[in-house]
Design a protein around this motif. Structure first.
Motif, short mmCIF file in Angstrom:
data_model
loop_
_atom_site.label_atom_id
_atom_site.label_comp_id
_atom_site.label_asym_id
_atom_site.label_seq_id
_atom_site.Cartn_x
_atom_site.Cartn_y
_atom_site.Cartn_z
N ARG A 38 0.83 -1.21 0.00
CA ARG A 38 0.00 0.00 0.00
C ARG A 38 0.86 1.25 0.00
N GLY A 39 1.92 1.27 0.82
CA GLY A 39 2.80 2.43 0.88
C GLY A 39 3.46 2.72 -0.45
N ARG A 40 3.93 1.68 -1.14
CA ARG A 40 4.58 1.88 -2.44
C ARG A 40 3.59 2.44 -3.47
N LEU A 41 2.38 1.90 -3.49
CA LEU A 41 1.38 2.38 -4.44
C LEU A 41 0.96 3.82 -4.14
N GLN A 42 0.81 4.15 -2.88
CA GLN A 42 0.41 5.51 -2.52
C GLN A 42 1.51 6.51 -2.86
N ARG A 43 2.77 6.13 -2.69
CA ARG A 43 3.87 7.03 -3.06
C ARG A 43 3.91 7.24 -4.57
N ALA A 44 3.71 6.17 -5.33
CA ALA A 44 3.68 6.29 -6.79
C ALA A 44 2.52 7.18 -7.24
N GLU A 45 1.39 7.03 -6.58
CA GLU A 45 0.21 7.84 -6.90
C GLU A 45 0.49 9.32 -6.67
N LEU A 46 1.11 9.66 -5.53
CA LEU A 46 1.43 11.06 -5.24
C LEU A 46 2.38 11.64 -6.28
N ARG A 47 3.38 10.86 -6.70
CA ARG A 47 4.34 11.36 -7.70
C ARG A 47 3.62 11.66 -9.02
N MET A 48 2.72 10.80 -9.44
CA MET A 48 2.00 11.01 -10.70
C MET A 48 1.08 12.23 -10.63
N VAL A 49 0.31 12.33 -9.55
CA VAL A 49 -0.64 13.45 -9.42
C VAL A 49 0.10 14.77 -9.28
N SER A 50 1.25 14.77 -8.59
CA SER A 50 2.02 16.00 -8.38
C SER A 50 2.47 16.62 -9.68
N ARG A 51 2.68 15.81 -10.71
CA ARG A 51 3.17 16.33 -11.99
C ARG A 51 2.12 17.19 -12.69
N ALA A 53 -1.19 18.14 -11.02
CA ALA A 53 -2.07 18.89 -10.11
C ALA A 53 -1.48 18.89 -8.70
N PRO A 54 -0.48 19.75 -8.44
CA PRO A 54 0.18 19.75 -7.12
C PRO A 54 -0.77 19.98 -5.95
N MET A 55 -1.79 20.84 -6.12
CA MET A 55 -2.70 21.11 -5.01
C MET A 55 -3.57 19.90 -4.70
N LEU A 56 -3.98 19.16 -5.73
CA LEU A 56 -4.74 17.94 -5.50
C LEU A 56 -3.86 16.91 -4.77
N ALA A 57 -2.62 16.81 -5.18
CA ALA A 57 -1.69 15.90 -4.51
C ALA A 57 -1.48 16.33 -3.06
N ALA A 58 -1.46 17.66 -2.82
CA ALA A 58 -1.29 18.16 -1.45
C ALA A 58 -2.48 17.75 -0.58
N ARG A 59 -3.69 17.82 -1.13
CA ARG A 59 -4.88 17.38 -0.39
C ARG A 59 -4.80 15.90 -0.04
N MET A 60 -4.33 15.12 -0.99
CA MET A 60 -4.18 13.69 -0.75
C MET A 60 -3.16 13.44 0.36
N ALA A 61 -2.02 14.16 0.29
CA ALA A 61 -0.96 13.96 1.28
C ALA A 61 -1.42 14.37 2.67
N VAL A 218 8.05 19.44 -5.45
CA VAL A 218 7.02 20.40 -5.81
C VAL A 218 5.83 20.35 -4.85
N LEU A 219 5.70 19.27 -4.13
CA LEU A 219 4.56 19.10 -3.24
C LEU A 219 4.69 19.93 -1.96
N THR A 220 5.91 20.25 -1.54
CA THR A 220 6.11 20.95 -0.26
C THR A 220 5.43 22.31 -0.22
N PRO A 221 5.72 23.25 -1.16
CA PRO A 221 5.04 24.55 -1.09
C PRO A 221 3.53 24.44 -1.25
N ALA A 222 3.07 23.47 -2.07
CA ALA A 222 1.63 23.30 -2.25
C ALA A 222 0.97 22.85 -0.95
N LEU A 223 1.61 21.95 -0.23
CA LEU A 223 1.05 21.46 1.04
C LEU A 223 1.02 22.55 2.09
N LEU A 224 2.07 23.36 2.17
CA LEU A 224 2.11 24.45 3.15
C LEU A 224 1.03 25.49 2.85
#
Length: 314
Positions: A38-51, A53-61, A218-224
């Motif tokens: 599950r952890g590996r799949l969720q990390r792969a998912e975040l990398r794909m979405v971040s490319r 839609a960073p804000m959507l990936a931030a919501r997921m994270a 790229v996810l860090t500033p979006a999450l903050l």
């Protein structure tokens, strides 16, 4: 999403591994393997979405960080020598150890944990004559939401603990240190604060989580930005402003070998506060610091010191 889509195949894989394990094959425990997949799949998912839609990936994270999923789920129970307190709403609030008339201490655990992690320290403090209370921050009923928002939990702790305080000190381990400081801002009556291996701010907690999960930069500033827009406070200020409310009545303890929250966090907590310096305990990590032989003594001396005698040494 990826995990949910892949879940049927993962369950079949888990059942196959269980059969092989019963036949004597040396394989990881099925539950642990499923968690790793599950952890590996969720990390792969975040990398794909971040490319895209960073804000959507931030919501997921953020949702994954705050989701209540303690490593060790347990039924609330009172260990030997402990009493169980209840809130006015009838919800389990805390275990209580030690003499009823002793100086009162409130111990708060960190993220993805529960109060059983603090029992070694609680027992040592109870043996020293303190009345120690340990709430389960992430227990069912403490928050009606599915996610564990630190500010929301701090407000609930402040509201529920009013019936049992005031406390000589509130003691927080890891993210529990942030919750302790936020609870004071929300009205918790506590004279002193002890933080043990706690992050310097919510911003450092968020960025540390992204680093731990190997999320794209790229996810860090979006999450903050997302956190500030949703919660109404700059995550970089949540922590420094709240710790400062205790002034010199703050003991900062950190594990010397902590890789989850670097000892540099203790230095940052004390930054700009001439009356404060961290105590680094050698030979322990983020979890074993709670069983360090000097920890209970440090806290005892700090809590029982006169108001102006705030400096503590090993």
């Amino acid at each position: 999403m990826l995990y949910e889509l892949a879940l049927p195949a993962l369950l079949v894989k888990t059942l196959a591994r269980r059969v092989l394990t019963r036949r004597g094959a040396s394989l990881p425990a099925p539950a642990l393997r499923l968690r790793a997949d599950r952890g590996r799949l969720q990390r792969a998912e975040l990398r794909m979405v971040s490319r895209v839609a960073p804000m959507l990936a931030a919501r997921m994270a953020l949702g994954r960080l705050e989701r209540i999923n303690p490593l060790h789920r347990h039924a609330i129970h009172a260990p030997q020598g402990a009493n169980l307190l209840h809130t006015r709403a009838g919800l389990p609030f805390a275990r209580r150890l030690g003499p009823v008339d002793g100086p009162r201490l409130l111990l708060l655990h960190g993220w993805n944990a529960d109060s059983t992690m603090l029992l070694p320290l609680a027992r040592a403090l109870a043996a020293a004559g303190f009345a120690v209370e340990l709430p389960d921050l992430a227990s069912a009923g403490l928050t009606a939401r599915r996610h564990l928002d630190l500010q929301h939990v701090a407000r609930r702790i402040a509201a529920e603990a009013t019936a049992f305080g005031p406390y000589e000190a509130v003691i927080g381990h890891s993210a529990g240190g942030l919750v302790a400081a936020l609870a004071r801002r929300a009205g918790l009556r506590a004279h002193r604060l002890v933080t043990i291996s706690s992050p310097a701010s919510v911003a450092s907690l968020l960025t540390g989580y992204l680093t731990f999960t190997d999320a794209p930069a790229v996810l860090t500033p979006a999450l903050l930005r997302l956190y500030q827009s949703q919660r109404g406070r700059d995550p970089a200020a949540i922590g420094p402003e709240d710790y400062a409310l205790f002034g010199a009545a703050h003991l900062v303890i950190h594990a010397g070998n902590d890789w989850q929250v670097s000892p540099q966090a203790a230095a940052r907590i004390c930054e700009g506060r001439a009356d404060l310096r961290p105590v680094i305990l050698p030979g322990c990590n983020h979890h074993s610091v709670l069983r360090h032989g000097d920890l209970a003594g440090l806290i005892q001396r700090f809590v029982t010191a006169a108001p102006r005698e705030t400096e503590v040494s090993c």
